[in-house]
Design a protein around this motif. Sequence first.
Motif, short mmCIF file in Angstrom:
data_model
loop_
_atom_site.label_atom_id
_atom_site.label_comp_id
_atom_site.label_asym_id
_atom_site.label_seq_id
_atom_site.Cartn_x
_atom_site.Cartn_y
_atom_site.Cartn_z
N VAL A 22 20.66 24.71 -50.85
CA VAL A 22 19.94 25.91 -50.45
C VAL A 22 20.20 26.17 -48.97
CG1 VAL A 22 18.11 25.64 -52.19
CG2 VAL A 22 17.79 24.69 -49.91
N ALA A 23 19.95 27.38 -48.54
CA ALA A 23 20.02 27.73 -47.13
C ALA A 23 18.60 27.93 -46.63
CB ALA A 23 20.85 28.99 -46.94
N THR A 24 18.35 27.57 -45.38
CA THR A 24 17.02 27.71 -44.81
C THR A 24 17.13 28.06 -43.33
OG1 THR A 24 14.86 26.64 -44.53
CG2 THR A 24 16.79 25.26 -44.20
N SER A 25 16.04 28.57 -42.80
CA SER A 25 15.94 28.78 -41.36
C SER A 25 14.80 27.93 -40.79
CB SER A 25 15.72 30.27 -41.04
OG SER A 25 14.54 30.72 -41.66
N ALA A 26 14.32 26.95 -41.58
CA ALA A 26 13.23 26.07 -41.14
C ALA A 26 13.62 25.38 -39.84
CB ALA A 26 12.92 25.03 -42.22
N GLY A 27 12.66 25.29 -38.93
CA GLY A 27 12.92 24.68 -37.63
C GLY A 27 12.56 23.21 -37.55
N SER A 28 11.87 22.70 -38.58
CA SER A 28 11.49 21.28 -38.58
C SER A 28 11.56 20.76 -40.01
CB SER A 28 10.08 21.10 -38.03
OG SER A 28 9.12 21.59 -38.96
N VAL A 29 11.56 19.44 -40.12
CA VAL A 29 11.58 18.81 -41.44
C VAL A 29 10.33 19.18 -42.23
CG1 VAL A 29 11.51 16.59 -42.64
CG2 VAL A 29 13.12 16.95 -40.76
N GLY A 30 9.18 19.24 -41.57
CA GLY A 30 7.95 19.62 -42.25
C GLY A 30 8.01 21.01 -42.84
N GLU A 31 8.55 21.96 -42.06
CA GLU A 31 8.71 23.33 -42.55
C GLU A 31 9.65 23.36 -43.75
OE1 GLU A 31 10.03 25.88 -39.38
OE2 GLU A 31 8.28 25.41 -38.15
N LEU A 32 10.74 22.61 -43.65
CA LEU A 32 11.70 22.56 -44.75
C LEU A 32 11.07 22.00 -46.01
CD1 LEU A 32 14.51 22.68 -46.06
CD2 LEU A 32 14.93 20.41 -45.07
N MET A 33 10.34 20.91 -45.89
CA MET A 33 9.75 20.28 -47.07
C MET A 33 8.71 21.21 -47.70
SD MET A 33 11.58 17.74 -47.34
CE MET A 33 11.14 16.20 -48.10
N ALA A 34 7.96 21.94 -46.90
CA ALA A 34 7.00 22.90 -47.44
C ALA A 34 7.72 24.01 -48.19
CB ALA A 34 6.14 23.47 -46.32
N GLU A 35 8.82 24.48 -47.64
CA GLU A 35 9.62 25.53 -48.29
C GLU A 35 10.18 25.04 -49.63
OE1 GLU A 35 13.90 27.38 -47.25
OE2 GLU A 35 12.42 27.56 -45.63
N LEU A 36 10.71 23.81 -49.63
CA LEU A 36 11.27 23.26 -50.87
C LEU A 36 10.19 23.02 -51.91
CD1 LEU A 36 13.85 20.73 -49.40
CD2 LEU A 36 14.33 22.98 -50.41
N ALA A 37 9.02 22.54 -51.47
CA ALA A 37 7.91 22.29 -52.39
C ALA A 37 7.44 23.60 -53.02
CB ALA A 37 6.77 21.60 -51.66
N GLU A 38 7.38 24.65 -52.23
CA GLU A 38 6.97 25.96 -52.76
C GLU A 38 7.98 26.44 -53.80
OE1 GLU A 38 6.65 30.43 -51.07
OE2 GLU A 38 5.58 28.89 -49.93
N ARG A 39 9.23 26.22 -53.52
CA ARG A 39 10.29 26.63 -54.44
C ARG A 39 10.23 25.86 -55.76
NH1 ARG A 39 16.27 28.28 -53.38
NH2 ARG A 39 17.19 27.77 -55.37
N GLY A 40 9.95 24.55 -55.67
CA GLY A 40 10.01 23.70 -56.86
C GLY A 40 8.70 23.52 -57.59
N GLY A 41 7.58 23.71 -56.93
CA GLY A 41 6.30 23.54 -57.58
C GLY A 41 5.74 22.14 -57.49
N PRO A 42 4.72 21.83 -58.31
CA PRO A 42 4.01 20.55 -58.22
C PRO A 42 4.90 19.31 -58.36
CG PRO A 42 2.78 22.08 -59.58
CD PRO A 42 4.11 22.72 -59.29
N LEU A 43 5.87 19.34 -59.25
CA LEU A 43 6.76 18.19 -59.41
C LEU A 43 7.53 17.94 -58.12
CD1 LEU A 43 8.21 15.97 -61.01
CD2 LEU A 43 9.82 17.72 -61.78
N ALA A 44 7.97 19.01 -57.48
CA ALA A 44 8.75 18.88 -56.26
C ALA A 44 7.93 18.22 -55.15
CB ALA A 44 9.26 20.25 -55.81
N VAL A 45 6.66 18.53 -55.06
CA VAL A 45 5.81 17.93 -54.02
C VAL A 45 5.83 16.42 -54.14
CG1 VAL A 45 3.43 17.72 -53.18
CG2 VAL A 45 4.32 19.96 -53.84
N ASP A 46 5.69 15.91 -55.35
CA ASP A 46 5.69 14.46 -55.58
C ASP A 46 7.05 13.85 -55.23
OD1 ASP A 46 4.63 11.93 -56.55
OD2 ASP A 46 5.91 12.25 -58.30
N VAL A 47 8.10 14.45 -55.74
CA VAL A 47 9.45 13.92 -55.52
C VAL A 47 9.82 13.98 -54.04
CG1 VAL A 47 11.91 14.26 -56.00
CG2 VAL A 47 10.24 14.42 -57.85
#
Length: 82
Positions: A22-47
């Motif tokens: 994926v492409a992102t403009s997240a400025g930090s790892v935390g922002e990136l992980m939040a973006e990925l979790a939103e994209r993937g849903g509850p399973l993604a948060v755990d993984v």
Amino acid sequence: MTTATTVRLFAGAAEAVGAHEVATSAGSVGELMAELAERGGPLAVDVLGRCSVLVAGQRADGPHAPIPAGAVVDVLPPFAGG
């Protein structure tokens, strides 16, 4: 013009998010992980919570670690084996 960051997801992380890259403009790892979790849903948060993150080949040290524009970020779930 901001250069997008490329995020490469491997194994279970790719499955949880629904993409290998994926492409992102997240400025930090935390922002990136939040973006990925939103994209993937509850399973993604755990993984994603168990993944290691490499920014430009260096292990990121927590959610506040910066992601420079244009960097390549790898999201790696834990691997078993030997």
